[in-house]
Structures are given as structure tokens and as C-alpha cells.
Design an enzyme around this catalytic site. Structure first.
Site, mmCIF file in Angstrom:
data_model
loop_
_atom_site.group_PDB
_atom_site.id
_atom_site.type_symbol
_atom_site.label_atom_id
_atom_site.label_comp_id
_atom_site.label_asym_id
_atom_site.label_seq_id
_atom_site.Cartn_x
_atom_site.Cartn_y
_atom_site.Cartn_z
ATOM 1 N N SER A 139 60.553 22.791 -16.425
ATOM 2 C CA SER A 139 59.503 22.129 -15.657
ATOM 3 C C SER A 139 60.081 20.903 -14.941
ATOM 4 O O SER A 139 61.007 21.034 -14.150
ATOM 5 C CB SER A 139 58.327 21.776 -16.572
ATOM 6 O OG SER A 139 57.168 21.490 -15.822
ATOM 7 N N HIS A 180 53.373 28.494 -19.439
ATOM 8 C CA HIS A 180 54.410 27.564 -18.994
ATOM 9 C C HIS A 180 55.017 26.895 -20.229
ATOM 10 O O HIS A 180 54.321 26.270 -21.012
ATOM 11 C CB HIS A 180 53.755 26.518 -18.092
ATOM 12 C CG HIS A 180 54.689 25.534 -17.475
ATOM 13 N ND1 HIS A 180 55.522 25.852 -16.416
ATOM 14 C CD2 HIS A 180 54.913 24.219 -17.740
ATOM 15 C CE1 HIS A 180 56.206 24.778 -16.058
ATOM 16 N NE2 HIS A 180 55.855 23.775 -16.848
ATOM 17 N N GLU A 239 52.521 31.139 -15.336
ATOM 18 C CA GLU A 239 52.856 29.723 -15.182
ATOM 19 C C GLU A 239 51.615 28.829 -15.009
ATOM 20 O O GLU A 239 51.640 27.654 -15.365
ATOM 21 C CB GLU A 239 53.770 29.534 -13.961
ATOM 22 C CG GLU A 239 55.138 30.175 -14.055
ATOM 23 C CD GLU A 239 56.136 29.314 -14.809
ATOM 24 O OE1 GLU A 239 55.714 28.356 -15.483
ATOM 25 O OE2 GLU A 239 57.343 29.605 -14.715
#
Length: 649
Positions: free
Chosen positions: A276, A518, A405
Site C-alpha cells: 500500500s 487489501h 482491493e
């Protein structure tokens, strides 16, 4: 008399002895202490900053030396708040590196109090501005073979490091000059995160992979990204230059490179990896002129610099910074005339106040008030512009995404609409309300195109509406920027391998509707399923072993494929990616990922934007009515959809 080998945070290297103690007794005491503390002496490493003592752990039958809380910069407090990091002062005693450091100042997520799925991402140590510390995991055998002090290239006993080759997975690995080093950078939207989280524990990675692993804290939020330099006279430019969180990272990476041999590592065999915002940080460190060439191998998990949340203009950052100053009652209007007063005021504000007030500038899903800023220094231009002139022929990149995601962010930003445990049958009007909110900054033509693209034409419309919004968020903010950036990296000469993680882990605490979230791949890349004390299924342990192997092989060779396995390079012409899944029926290689959906974002939508700009002009030329414009857009999308069915992805 009991003799303790426990050390305080910093111990003197020698202590004055009373003159009345006979020399023979001194020697006897010295030999006795050496025998008692001999095991601990093996844990002392001489770094360029001073000696540090770690602790020993045994993992999978292998010993690993762990060093936590090594300072790499002076505490960024008082006059150093908002400034670039300053290297730590050297110390002379032995530093106790067995405790976890503080987490850099941030706010906790407490939408679901007591929920472990949320809690694993919250700080597990006290928050403090004094937070710039490094952690290192080093296989004991390799460290004792190759570990060399920073002042002479020798072991503490004065002998040169041997030149034995180590064996890993049956393949000889040339470790004459030390082991590969993997450096982890955590995520958290540049607003939260900590290297100390349990999920980032690298015991297994270091032991099983026979590699050195390191991580570090860096400043987040306004403490790491307050950018005011353009608003102040040039002599005050360093008061709040912005991107100091990236400068923290750069200093930590340099420290690790300088001290690689001390821990048994090879400074020319380093890999950055992160997820990320940590992934985008890896991207920034590889591309910035400040750190260019420092490391040439990077693994990027669900984050690239071209993503909308991953960078901001100088103008936007200044606007947010001035709002924070006013929210802290420090009068941003005086920045040009009396910047010293304003910055003195901001440095006197309690850290908690700044940490809370900065969130006033949060402007919607994944629109965080802090992000890497195009400052003309660390980031001279926007990411895709930088890419146009980059020479990446010697760079190796492993990058990818997870299947879902967007769902995590969708839940948090629209918590009044959704439940974390159960799927929601969302009416069409609520669907449109959310989509228009998420993409409110786009033109009307763009929004209509996005809504058309992510409208479900079959199945249960209510549940499909929820799923389609999640896909739109994931595609726009993560997968499609990664896809676009991977193509650009390959075009500039980098060796790119792409993965796609599709397994919903049995340990997930989130609702089934959220899918493969995610961050779900992190535990697998770190090898956590190999920990037999944790409740994973056998197929998940195999997947964890495979994914850890991919990381290790990539760190060692630049190619994540196992011996005899096919994993071709990714390129725009041949967008082949590897699927990490427990389903043996699924082919491991595919093309894309999400090629059709990403073509919409990366190729088609920019054209819609340009068309909308032409039609919105106030020139004397005739303009197309909005209705006809939208019908035209819909028709073009329909044609694109029809053409897709004749392509193989």
C-alpha cells in the site's frame, strides 16, 4: 554473588575498578564474566553508530538474531519537528536493542472496538514523536560468519569473514560478501502504520529464507509530510519542506546499506518491499533522484506512485498545510511575513492536537491529507512524467494486487450503508449516491461513463450494486494504476514480474462479501502460515511456503520463479501475470490482470475527459448537449465491451 548479564539501554564499554582489587582477581572476574555472558556477547554487533545487543530466537530449528529499536536519526522533536531527519549521534556503550520502539504519532482506527480484524493494524506500542528506529533480523550462522564491524571489515575476534557458500533449497547461493537484505516499508495511507506490528514479524522470513530482513519507523501524517516551503521566504524553506517521511526512509536505507556487513549482509544485494503506502514508498525510493541507484530491486504490493492517493501537487499540500495551521490557531496568513512565528507556534502545539486536527482535511475515500508531494526535490515531477526519462535497465521489479482491493475502504468510508459481516442489498438510488460521492471530483461525463461501466446487468441487482462499487474503488485506486505503472516500468527497461493474489484466507475475520482484502497477502509473503501454532489449512501452509519462496528468490536473483517454473516477464505487449491461489484447477498464468476494466480507466476514460473539456468550453463553436454526449459515451463503451469478447485476456 549472583552476576546478571542484563544490560541497560546503553552501557559503558568499561568501568573504573577500585585500585585495591589485585590484578589476578581482576583477571579471574573477567574470565568468569566472559563465561557467564559469552552467549550474549555473540549478540553484540558493532555498527557505525555504536555497538548494539540483540536477542536470539529459534525458528523452524534455526537461530535468528533480532535487533529492535536501533536509532538511525535524532528524535524529531522541538526544533526538528517537520524538518528533514538528522543522523543519530554515535554512542559508546552497548545499546540494548531488544525492545520495540515507539510508533510514530498517529490516530487509532476504532470503528469496531475490540474487533481483532481492525486491531491488528493499530499501534501495538506507545505513540511518540521520538520514533525513528530500525529493526533487523539476521540468521545467526550467517551473521557470525560474515558479520563485520563498520570500522574494519572484520569479525570482533579479528579474523576475516570466511568465504563459504551457503546452500538454500538445494541451490548454491554465492554469499561470499554476505546475505541478501530485504527492507520492509509499512503502509497506512501515509497517515498510520508501524514496523512493530505482529504481522510484520520477520522471524520466519529470515530463518527459512536465510536472508537478512530489516524494517524501520518513519513519520506519517503532518509530522512526515507538512509542506509549506513555497509559502515562506527561501531562507525558511527547510522549516517544513514536506516529504520528510520519505527522507526518513532514505536515511534508514542508507544506514542499513552502510551497516550491512555488520549484520552479515551484502550492501549490494538489497531489496525494498512494502504494501500500500509502503509499496508507493518503495516506488518513490527507487525513482527519486535523491536515492536513485541506492537500491535497484523492489517489490511493490498494492501501491504505485501514479495512484490517485499516492501523490499530491505542491499547491494542494500547501492548501492542506495552511488549513492545519489555522486549525491549530497559529495563523497561516503570517507565513510570508513572519514564518518564524508561525513555525514556532506549530512546534509548540501538542502532538496529539496536530494528529487529530489534520484529519479535518480528509476529503473522501482514499483522499488522505498527507501524501508524497511533488516538491521539486525528492519528487521533481509527477510519477508518470518522471517515468518518461527513467533508465531502468538494471532494475528488477515484483509487483501485484489482491482480488478485492476496494472493499476495506468502501466499508470504512460508507459505514452507514454497509455491514462488515453481511452483504448489503443496495438499492439503485443508494448505489448512485455512493458512486457520485466517490467520483465527485470527476466531470459529469466521466461519472456517467464510470457508472455505466460498473452497472450490473444481471443477477441480484442489490447485492451486485455493493460488489460493483467495491470493484470500481479497487480498480481505480489500486489495480489499474499498478497495471499502468507496470507497463511503463517494462517500457523503460525494468525486468517486471506481476502477481495476483486471489485466495481468501481461512483466518479472515471480515465478512465474506469483502472477499480478498487489501493487505491479505502480507501474512503469506512473510511466511506466517508456516507457523504451526497458527490455525491455517494445509493448502494455505503450502501457499505460504510458495509465496515466501517467491520473495526470497526475487531478493536473490531478481526472478520470483522457482526452479523449473514458468513466470514470464510482464510487458504491455505480453501482460502475463502469476496467480497465487490454493485452487489447483486455476491456471497459474493469465493475461491482464483485469485487462478490460483497466483499459477503461487507463485508455478510455482519459479520452472522455478530453472530450468533456472540449464540449464544456465557452467558445463560439457549437457544443454537444449533455444528453447526446452521454449517449455517445454509452455507445462507445458498448462497442468497447463488444470488442472485448473477441480478445483473450
Amino acid at each position: 554473588m549472583a552476576i546478571s548479564c542484563r544490560q541497560s539501554r546503553v552501557l559503558p564499554m568499561s568501568l573504573p575498578l577500585p585500585l585495591t582489587i589485585p590484578l589476578p582477581l581482576v583477571l579471574v572476574l573477567s574470565l568468569h564474566l566472559s563465561g557467564v555472558c559469552g552467549v550474549i556477547d555473540r549478540l553484540v554487533v558493532q555498527t557505525s553508530s555504536g555497538p548494539v545487543r540483540g536477542r536470539s530466537v529459534t525458528v523452524q530449528g534455526r537461530e535468528v538474531h533480532v535487533y529492535t529499536g536501533i536509532p538511525y536519526a535524532k528524535p524529531p522533536v522541538e526544533d526538528l519537528r517537520f524538518r528533514k531527519p538528522v543522523p543519530a549521534e554515535p554512542w559508546h556503550g552497548v545499546l540494548d536493542a531488544t525492545g520495540l520502539s515507539a510508533t510514530c504519532v498517529q490516530e487509532r482506527y476504532e470503528y469496531f472496538p475490540g474487533f481483532s480484524g481492525e486491531e491488528i493494524w493499530n499501534p501495538n506500542t506507545n505513540v511518540s514523536e521520538d520514533c525513528l528506529y530500525i529493526n533487523v533480523w539476521a540468521p545467526a550462522k550467517a551473521r557470525l560468519r560474515h558479520g563485520r564491524g563498520a570500522n574494519g571489515g572484520e569479525h570482533p575476534n579479528g579474523k576475516q569473514a570466511d568465504t563459504d557458500h551457503l546452500i538454500h533449497n538445494g541451490n548454491p547461493q554465492n554469499t561470499t560478501n554476505g546475505l541478501p537484505i530485504l527492507i520492509w516499508i509499512y503502509g497506512g495511507g501515509f497517515m498510520t502504520g508501524s514496523a512493530t506490528l505482529d504481522i510484520y514479524n520477520a522471524d520466519i522470513m529470515a530463518a527459512v529464507g536465510n536472508v537478512i530482513v530489516a524494517s524501520f519507523q518513519y513519520r506519517v501524517g503532518a509530522f512526515g509530510f507538512l509542506h509549506l516551503a513555497p509559502e515562506m521566504p527561501s531562507e525558511f524553506a527547510e522549516e517544513a519542506p514536506g516529504n520528510v517521511g520519505l527522507w526518513d526512509q532514505a536515511l534508514a536505507i542508507r544506514w542499513l546499506k552502510d551497516n550491512a556487513h555488520a549484520f552479515g549482509g551484502n550492501p549490494e544485494w538489497m531489496t525494498l518491499f512494502g504494501e500500500s503506502a509502503g509499496s508507493s514508498s518503495v516506488n518513490a525510493q527507487l525513482m527519486s533522484p535523491v536515492t536513485r541507484g541506492l537500491v535497484k530491486r523492489g517489490m511493490m504490493q498494492s501501491g504505485t506512485m501514479n495512484a490517485p492517493w499516492s501523490h499530491m501537487t505542491s499547491e494542494k499540500a500547501v492548501e492542506i498545510g495552511k488549513a492545519l495551521i489555522n486549525d491549530c490557531n497559529c495563523n497561516a496568513s503570517m507565513l510570508k511575513t513572519n514564518p518564524a512565528h508561525v513555525m514556532s507556534c506549530m512546534r509548540s502545539v501538542d502532538a496529539k492536537t496536530i494528529s487529530v486536527q489534520q484529519w479535518n482535511s480528509y476529503s473522501g475515500i482514499l483522499s488522505f491529507p498527507s501524501a508524497p508531494t511533488i516538491d521539486g526535490a525528492f519528487l521533481p515531477a509527477d510519477p508518470m512524467t518522471l517515468m518518461k526519462t527513467a533508465d531502468l535497465k538494471d532494475y528488477d521489479i515484483l509487483m501485484g494486487n489482491v482480488r478485492d482491493e476496494g472493499t476495506y475502504f468502501l466499508l470504512y468510508d460508507f459505514i452507514d450503508y454497509f455491514d462488515k459481516d453481511d452483504a448489503t442489498a443496495l438499492p439503485r438510488d443508494k448505489y448512485l449516491e455512493i458512486m457520485n460521492n466517490i467520483f465527485g471530483k470527476a466531470t459529469q461525463a466521466e461519472r456517467e461513463a464510470i457508472i455505466f461501466q460498473y452497472t450490473s446487468w444481471e443477477g441480484n441487482p442489490g447485492y451486485q450494486n455493493q460488489q460493483q462499487i467495491g470493484r470500481a474503488v479497487g480498480d481505480h485506486f489500486f489495480t489499474c494504476p499498478t497495471n499502468e505503472y507496470a507497463q511503463a516500468l517494462a517500457e523503460r527497461g525494468a525486468s517486471v514480474h506481476y502477481y495476483y493474489f486471489t485466495h481468501r484466507t481461512s483466518t479472515s475475520l471480515w465478512g465474506e462479501w469483502m472477499g480478498v482484502l487489501h493487505g491479505d497477502e502480507i501474512e503469506y509473503f512473510f511466511g506466517q502460515p508456516l507457523n504451526n501454532s497458527l490455525q491455517y489449512r494445509p493448502v494455505e501452509r503450502e501457499l505460504g511456503k510458495r509465496m515466501l519462496s517467491a520473495v526470497i528468490e526475487f531478493a536473490k536473483t531478481g526472478n520470483p520463479a522457482q526452479d523449473g517454473e514458468e513466470w514470464p516477464n510482464f510487458s504491455k505487449e505480453d501482460p502475463v501475470y502469476y496467480i497465487f491461489s490454493t485452487d489447483d484447477k486455476i491456471e497459474k498464468l493469465a493475461r491482464g490482470p483485469l485487462a478490460a476494466r483497466c483499459s477503461f480507466w487507463n485508455d478510455y476514460l482519459p479520452k472522455v475527459r478530453s472530450w468533456a473539456g472540449t464540449c464544456d468550453g465557452d467558445s463560439g463553436s457549437a457544443s454537444i448537449s449533455p444528453r447526446l454526449q452521454l449517449l455517445g459515451i454509452a455507445a462507445l463503451i458498448y462497442i468497447c465491451a463488444a470488442l472485448r469478447t473477441k480478445r483473450v485476456f
